[in-house]
Design a protein around this motif. Structure first.
Motif, PDB file in Angstrom:
ATOM      1  N   PRO B   6      35.831  35.100  21.428  1.00  0.00           N
ATOM      2  CA  PRO B   6      35.207  35.853  22.527  1.00  0.00           C
ATOM      3  C   PRO B   6      34.023  35.083  23.101  1.00  0.00           C
ATOM      4  N   LEU B   7      34.056  34.890  24.391  1.00  0.00           N
ATOM      5  CA  LEU B   7      32.981  34.173  25.083  1.00  0.00           C
ATOM      6  C   LEU B   7      32.306  35.112  26.073  1.00  0.00           C
ATOM      7  N   LEU B   8      30.998  35.010  26.134  1.00  0.00           N
ATOM      8  CA  LEU B   8      30.241  35.753  27.135  1.00  0.00           C
ATOM      9  C   LEU B   8      29.981  34.804  28.308  1.00  0.00           C
ATOM     10  N   ALA B  18      29.385  29.644  29.538  1.00  0.00           N
ATOM     11  CA  ALA B  18      29.939  30.547  28.529  1.00  0.00           C
ATOM     12  C   ALA B  18      29.196  30.310  27.229  1.00  0.00           C
ATOM     13  N   PRO B  20      29.509  31.653  22.862  1.00  0.00           N
ATOM     14  CA  PRO B  20      30.181  32.534  21.905  1.00  0.00           C
ATOM     15  C   PRO B  20      29.473  33.883  21.869  1.00  0.00           C
ATOM     16  N   ALA B  21      30.247  34.942  22.052  1.00  0.00           N
ATOM     17  CA  ALA B  21      29.641  36.272  22.115  1.00  0.00           C
ATOM     18  C   ALA B  21      28.918  36.599  20.811  1.00  0.00           C
ATOM     19  N   ARG B  26      22.293  41.056  21.740  1.00  0.00           N
ATOM     20  CA  ARG B  26      22.423  42.106  22.740  1.00  0.00           C
ATOM     21  C   ARG B  26      22.058  41.539  24.109  1.00  0.00           C
ATOM     22  N   VAL B  71      25.172  38.484  34.020  1.00  0.00           N
ATOM     23  CA  VAL B  71      26.188  38.436  32.964  1.00  0.00           C
ATOM     24  C   VAL B  71      27.504  38.839  33.613  1.00  0.00           C
ATOM     25  N   GLY B  73      30.669  38.888  32.142  1.00  0.00           N
ATOM     26  CA  GLY B  73      31.694  39.576  31.356  1.00  0.00           C
ATOM     27  C   GLY B  73      32.123  38.781  30.144  1.00  0.00           C
ATOM     28  N   LEU B  74      33.110  39.317  29.453  1.00  0.00           N
ATOM     29  CA  LEU B  74      33.644  38.687  28.243  1.00  0.00           C
ATOM     30  C   LEU B  74      35.005  38.090  28.538  1.00  0.00           C
ATOM     31  N   ARG B  75      35.298  37.025  27.844  1.00  0.00           N
ATOM     32  CA  ARG B  75      36.596  36.385  28.020  1.00  0.00           C
ATOM     33  C   ARG B  75      36.976  35.748  26.689  1.00  0.00           C
ATOM     34  N   ALA B  76      38.186  35.976  26.229  1.00  0.00           N
ATOM     35  CA  ALA B  76      38.633  35.338  24.988  1.00  0.00           C
ATOM     36  C   ALA B  76      39.258  33.992  25.322  1.00  0.00           C
TER      37      ALA B  76
END
Lengths: 168, 137
Positions: B6-8, B18, B20-21, B26, B71, B73-76
């Protein structure tokens, strides 16, 4: 050639009217920087490509404007004009680049223009002039119908760029 | 099938990065309770508006908030979408906080090691972004 003084006179003038490459002793790959022409050993070039979108890198020296993806490989883009004369060419998507093996590195070289293969006769090659802006990296000066061409030692140039920029 | 990393995705200035989430504790706003914990500029550049903050472990027992413009979003990212920096580029950039690239929609997006970024900033290791200073001055 930009910033190029006249050569030493050790070479014959280039003949006119010969078929290109008909009797070449060596092949170089020529690019344009400003008003000048420069070349490096053609076997170092694996391919000429059109640049895709450039991803810029933070904290990068100005001769490294970014990276591009080519067939799944991420390649650093090397701006030859910036490296030699601090006059970058601001590469844009669609600009042509030469993919070059220089020592252990593979880079996409951009310049103001890509001329391509240049056949050179040995007798038209002379020593580089002293005092030229790029003389540190000039191996020789060649001549053809279009004038002088500075012959660059590309692996040494790339290695020197890296050495100059490696963070202490 | 692997769930991927998961990448932020976040933005600093005009650039998208990006991280790593898992490195982000937070996401907050730009108002930081303790101003000394805010990291307003890093090797990634200085944000334009600094509307959001990515709260990360500062490595010294305190948290640090890396200020960003947005920000996204998230992306795998699957394993084959993650690529190391080319060796030549890794050698010549003046930050060690760039972990590599994630191919996101075929565009290489820089993956940032946020804890390394704040450590660099704290220790004064990172030079300012040389791109702008070299290209324009």
């Amino acid at each position: 050639m930009a910033e190029q003084e006249q050569g030493s006179g050790a070479r014959d003038p280039a003949p006119h009217g010969n078929a290109p490459g008909a009797s070449a002793d060596a092949w170089y790959f020529a690019v344009r920087l400003g008003d000048g022409r420069y070349a490096f050993a053609a076997p170092l070039v694996t391919e000429v490509v059109k640049l895709g979108p450039l991803t810029r890198l933070p904290a990068a020296p100005s001769f490294l404007p970014g990276v591009v993806t080519h067939r799944g490989e991420i390649l650093p883009v090397l701006d030859l004009g910036d490296l030699l004369f601090r006059r970058g060419c601001e590469p844009r998507p669609g600009a042509r680049a030469a993919l070059v093996h220089a020592g252990p590195w593979r880079v996409a070289v951009v310049a103001d223009g890509i001329d391509g293969l240049l056949p050179v006769r040995r007798r038209h090659v002379g020593p580089p002039p002293a005092g030229h802006g790029a003389s540190e990296f000039l191996e020789a000066v060649a001549a053809d119908d279009a004038g002088d061409v500075g012959i660059l030692d590309m692996p040494r140039l790339v290695a020197a760029a890296r050495a100059r920029s490696v963070p202490k | 099938m692997s769930p991927g990393l998961p990448l932020l995705l976040f933005q600093v200035g005009a650039r998208v990065f990006a991280a790593p989430a898992a490195d982000v504790r937070r996401i907050g706003g730009s108002l930081v309770e303790r101003p000394e914990e805010a990291v307003p500029d890093t090797a990634l550049g200085r944000p334009w508006d600094a509307r959001r903050g990515l709260v990360v472990d500062g490595g010294d027992g305190a948290e640090r908030t890396v200020l960003v413009d947005g920000v996204l979003g998230l992306r795998a990212a699957e394993g084959d979408e993650l690529v190391e920096l080319p060796a030549f580029a890794r050698d010549v950039i003046s930050t060690r906080a760039l972990a590599g690239f994630a191919r996101i929609d075929e565009v290489p997006t820089l993956v940032v090691d946020l804890p390394a970024l704040v450590r660099e900033r704290r220790d004064g290791e990172a030079a300012p972004d040389r791109e702008e200073t070299n290209r324009h001055g």
